[in-house]
Design an enzyme around this catalytic site. Structure first.
Site, PDB file in Angstrom:
ATOM      1  N   TYR A   6       0.783  -1.123  -0.144  1.00 32.78           N
ATOM      2  CA  TYR A   6      -0.012   0.018  -0.084  1.00 32.78           C
ATOM      3  C   TYR A   6       0.853   1.273  -0.050  1.00 32.78           C
ATOM      4  CZ  TYR A   6      -3.720   3.432   1.139  1.00 32.78           C
ATOM      5  OH  TYR A   6      -4.424   4.424   1.473  1.00 32.78           O
ATOM      6  N   HIS A  53       1.205   4.014  -3.018  1.00 31.62           N
ATOM      7  CA  HIS A  53       1.054   5.425  -2.919  1.00 31.62           C
ATOM      8  C   HIS A  53       2.236   6.402  -3.065  1.00 31.62           C
ATOM      9  CE1 HIS A  53      -2.803   4.307  -1.500  1.00 31.62           C
ATOM     10  NE2 HIS A  53      -3.312   5.516  -1.541  1.00 31.62           N
ATOM     11  N   TYR A 111      -3.335  16.114   1.883  1.00 25.85           N
ATOM     12  CA  TYR A 111      -4.115  14.665   2.016  1.00 25.85           C
ATOM     13  C   TYR A 111      -2.890  14.014   2.647  1.00 25.85           C
ATOM     14  CZ  TYR A 111      -6.635  10.754   0.210  1.00 25.85           C
ATOM     15  OH  TYR A 111      -7.311   9.691   0.053  1.00 25.85           O
ATOM     16  N   TRP A 147      -7.849   3.943 -10.207  1.00 29.93           N
ATOM     17  CA  TRP A 147      -7.016   3.621  -9.045  1.00 29.93           C
ATOM     18  C   TRP A 147      -7.613   2.707  -8.237  1.00 29.93           C
ATOM     19  CZ3 TRP A 147      -2.114   4.637  -7.507  1.00 29.93           C
ATOM     20  CH2 TRP A 147      -2.074   4.482  -6.058  1.00 29.93           C
TER      21      TRP A 147
END
Length: 103
Positions: free
Chosen positions: A17, A21, A40, A75
């Site tokens: 993960y 990212h 974010y 995505w």
């Protein structure tokens, strides 16, 4: 406007993960900004594989429209093998209630 939410990774998927990212597609970055998202961050509780997301939004309505973009759907499909999703690869995401904020 602030938005906090949580999602859940499958066991053993934390490194993948983070890798995905760290290699976030430019098109996704552009879409996030185009739909009013900034500042974010996503945090991981390693004990439970729970992700906590925080994003500042121009408006909830504008942000909601981002879910209909082709890049967002692409995505989500890309991430579906490592985290809990609803039908159509939409991540299971639970909004959190903001109970305190200090500037």
């Amino acid at each position: 406007m602030l938005k906090g939410f949580k999602m859940k990774l499958y066991d053993g998927m934390a490194k993948e993960y983070e890798k995905r990212h760290n290699e976030l597609w430019d098109e996704m970055k552009e879409m996030i900004h185009a739909y009013g998202g900034k500042n974010y961050s996503i945090f991981l509780d390693e004990e439970t594989n729970t992700l906590f997301g925080y994003i500042e939004l121009e408006s909830r309505e504008k942000w909601a429209e981002s879910a209909n973009t082709e890049i967002c759907r692409k995505w989500w499909h890309f991430m579906a093998d490592i985290m809990e999703t609803n039908p159509e690869s939409i991540p299971v995401s639970i909004d959190l209630v903001n109970v305190f904020h200090l500037d």
